[in-house]
Design a protein around this motif. Structure first.
Motif, PDB file in Angstrom:
ATOM      1  N   HIS A 190       0.822  -1.216   0.000  1.00 20.95           N
ATOM      2  CA  HIS A 190       0.000   0.000   0.000  1.00 20.95           C
ATOM      3  C   HIS A 190       0.853   1.262   0.000  1.00 20.95           C
ATOM      4  O   HIS A 190       0.476   2.253  -0.629  1.00 20.95           O
ATOM      5  CB  HIS A 190      -0.942  -0.005   1.208  1.00 20.95           C
ATOM      6  N   PRO A 219      -7.355   2.943   2.737  1.00 22.37           N
ATOM      7  CA  PRO A 219      -7.202   1.540   3.149  1.00 22.37           C
ATOM      8  C   PRO A 219      -7.760   1.185   4.515  1.00 22.37           C
ATOM      9  O   PRO A 219      -7.956   0.000   4.793  1.00 22.37           O
ATOM     10  CB  PRO A 219      -5.680   1.341   3.114  1.00 22.37           C
ATOM     11  N   HIS A 250      -7.389   1.345  -2.014  1.00 23.46           N
ATOM     12  CA  HIS A 250      -6.013   1.833  -2.015  1.00 23.46           C
ATOM     13  C   HIS A 250      -5.935   3.317  -1.669  1.00 23.46           C
ATOM     14  O   HIS A 250      -4.930   3.774  -1.120  1.00 23.46           O
ATOM     15  CB  HIS A 250      -5.363   1.563  -3.374  1.00 23.46           C
ATOM     16  N   MET A 306      -2.420   5.874  -7.164  1.00 27.53           N
ATOM     17  CA  MET A 306      -3.500   4.903  -6.980  1.00 27.53           C
ATOM     18  C   MET A 306      -4.477   4.878  -8.161  1.00 27.53           C
ATOM     19  O   MET A 306      -4.971   3.817  -8.531  1.00 27.53           O
ATOM     20  CB  MET A 306      -4.265   5.215  -5.686  1.00 27.53           C
ATOM     21  N   VAL A 346      -4.130   0.998 -10.041  1.00 26.13           N
ATOM     22  CA  VAL A 346      -5.087   0.082  -9.413  1.00 26.13           C
ATOM     23  C   VAL A 346      -6.303  -0.068 -10.322  1.00 26.13           C
ATOM     24  O   VAL A 346      -6.706   0.882 -10.990  1.00 26.13           O
ATOM     25  CB  VAL A 346      -5.522   0.602  -8.021  1.00 26.13           C
ATOM     26  N   THR A 384       2.548   1.269  -3.879  1.00 27.16           N
ATOM     27  CA  THR A 384       1.768   0.591  -4.908  1.00 27.16           C
ATOM     28  C   THR A 384       2.367   0.816  -6.295  1.00 27.16           C
ATOM     29  O   THR A 384       2.587   1.955  -6.706  1.00 27.16           O
ATOM     30  CB  THR A 384       0.313   1.096  -4.892  1.00 27.16           C
TER      31      THR A 384
END
Length: 370
Positions: free
Chosen positions: A157, A312, A309, A280, A284, A160
């Motif tokens: 996280h 979280p 993400h 993110m 993602v 990422t």
């Protein structure tokens, strides 16, 4: 959106509202007027989105924040007796119903429960959060809390899609061909998970290692004992085979989901990564809602992975609740909001397996902002 530069391993991402200019860095980016202003704009976007989400969280009840997901986990526990008793039947349909029930319950506890516990999303108490983490991660999942939290929360996280850190490369097994990896190797997940955990115990204190070993043994032994004494298995080997079957029932989507939602998306160098909201939104991907996977894995791992993400610490139900706000905001600001179907990603990975799962990923750079 992505174009690969000729004779180069780098990829430049050009989104709407972006133009050629100085490359943006992350916290370690190149100092200067333009990058600094761009960084401030990115931080302002994340702050604005956080305020919108925080309003929703504050107006939500305890049931919405935690109760819904706790109820799903509680229902899974209540289904355990029915699952074990169905395995006593000599008839095919009740027996298969027992296997299906125990398989879904196992993955609900080990995937959904462990994931929420690792983010302390089941409770607002840190003490109870630690208890739930030990229960779901070590007792149910046969892994170590310290390493699970470090590798997932701190690394995956925190970095990422950053090359060498949170780039999901731990899921790659380049010595396997595409069909073995995608369709046969997942069956080994119940065996590999505790073996990996035992290897990682070298990196934790001896007290934590001893606790993990005790929890792992207790979890395995309880499952084995119940199969022998409640389900009526006559042979230890048949009981162990049933354990493997139920624990690997949803191993294929578990592996697939973990690679579909990050690999193949933009990857960044550690010293050139963008700010959080761009990191993110670019790196993602959300999959469509699926009743079975939503229940057993949780919304934050399936249809709300982008939201997860970005925020979280929120539970699965809260990620689902803020999904319209996040998607509308990112689209309004001309930022990517990646979505694709399970079947589409599966075809992509089968067609481009070597590029995605064997070779090193290209490095992406964001170039300029208006």
């Amino acid at each position: 959106r992505d174009t690969t530069a000729p004779d180069s391993s780098r990829t430049e991402v050009m989104a709407a509202g972006w133009e050629s200019g100085p490359a943006l860095g992350g916290e370690d980016g190149i100092p200067g007027g333009a990058p600094q202003r761009a960084g401030q704009q990115e931080e302002a976007l994340m702050t604005e989105l956080s305020e919108l989400v925080q309003k929703v969280v504050k107006s939500s009840s305890w049931w919405e924040r935690h109760g819904v997901d706790i109820s799903i986990l509680a229902c899974s526990f209540l289904l355990l007796p029915a699952g074990f008793l169905c395995l006593r039947s000599a008839q095919t349909i009740p027996f298969l119903a027992g296997v299906l029930t125990l398989g879904v319950v196992h993955h609900t506890l080990t995937v959904k429960g462990s994931h929420l516990a690792s983010h302390n999303a089941l409770t607002e108490s840190k003490s109870w959060g630690k208890v739930w983490a030990i229960f779901f991660i070590e007792l149910c999942s046969a892994f170590t809390v310290e390493q699970a939290t470090y590798n997932h929360v701190k690394i995956h996280h925190g970095y990422t899609n950053v090359i060498g850190l949170g780039d999901s490369s731990t899921w790659k097994l380049p010595f396997l061909n595409r069909y073995i990896y995608m369709f046969i190797a997942p069956l080994a997940v119940p065996i590999l998970t505790p073996l990996v955990a035992l290897d990682l115990l070298r990196n934790v204190e001896w007290k934590a290692a001893l606790r993990t070993l005790c929890c792992m043994f207790l979890g395995f032994y309880c499952h084995y004992w119940l199969l022998l004494h409640v389900s009526g298995f006559q042979s230890p080997w048949s009981a162990l085979l049933c354990m493997l079957l139920t624990r690997s029932l949803l191993a294929h989507p578990y592996i697939h989901v973990n690679i579909f939602q990050h690999i193949g998306l933009p990857m960044f160098a550690a010293n050139r990564k963008p700010k959080r909201i761009h990191l993110m939104s670019l790196g993602v991907l959300n999959l469509p809602r699926n009743a079975l996977l939503d229940w057993s894995f949780g919304h934050s791992l399936i249809s709300c992975h982008v939201e997860h993400h970005l925020f979280p610490s929120l539970s699965d139900n809260m990620c689902l609740k803020i999904k319209p706000i996040v998607s509308q905001y990112l689209k309004q600001k001309k930022l990517p909001y990646n979505e694709d179907s399970y079947g589409s990603r599966l075809r992509l990975f089968l067609q481009r397996y070597e590029e995605l799962m064997v070779h090193a990923p290209p490095i992406t750079e964001l170039v300029g902002i208006q």
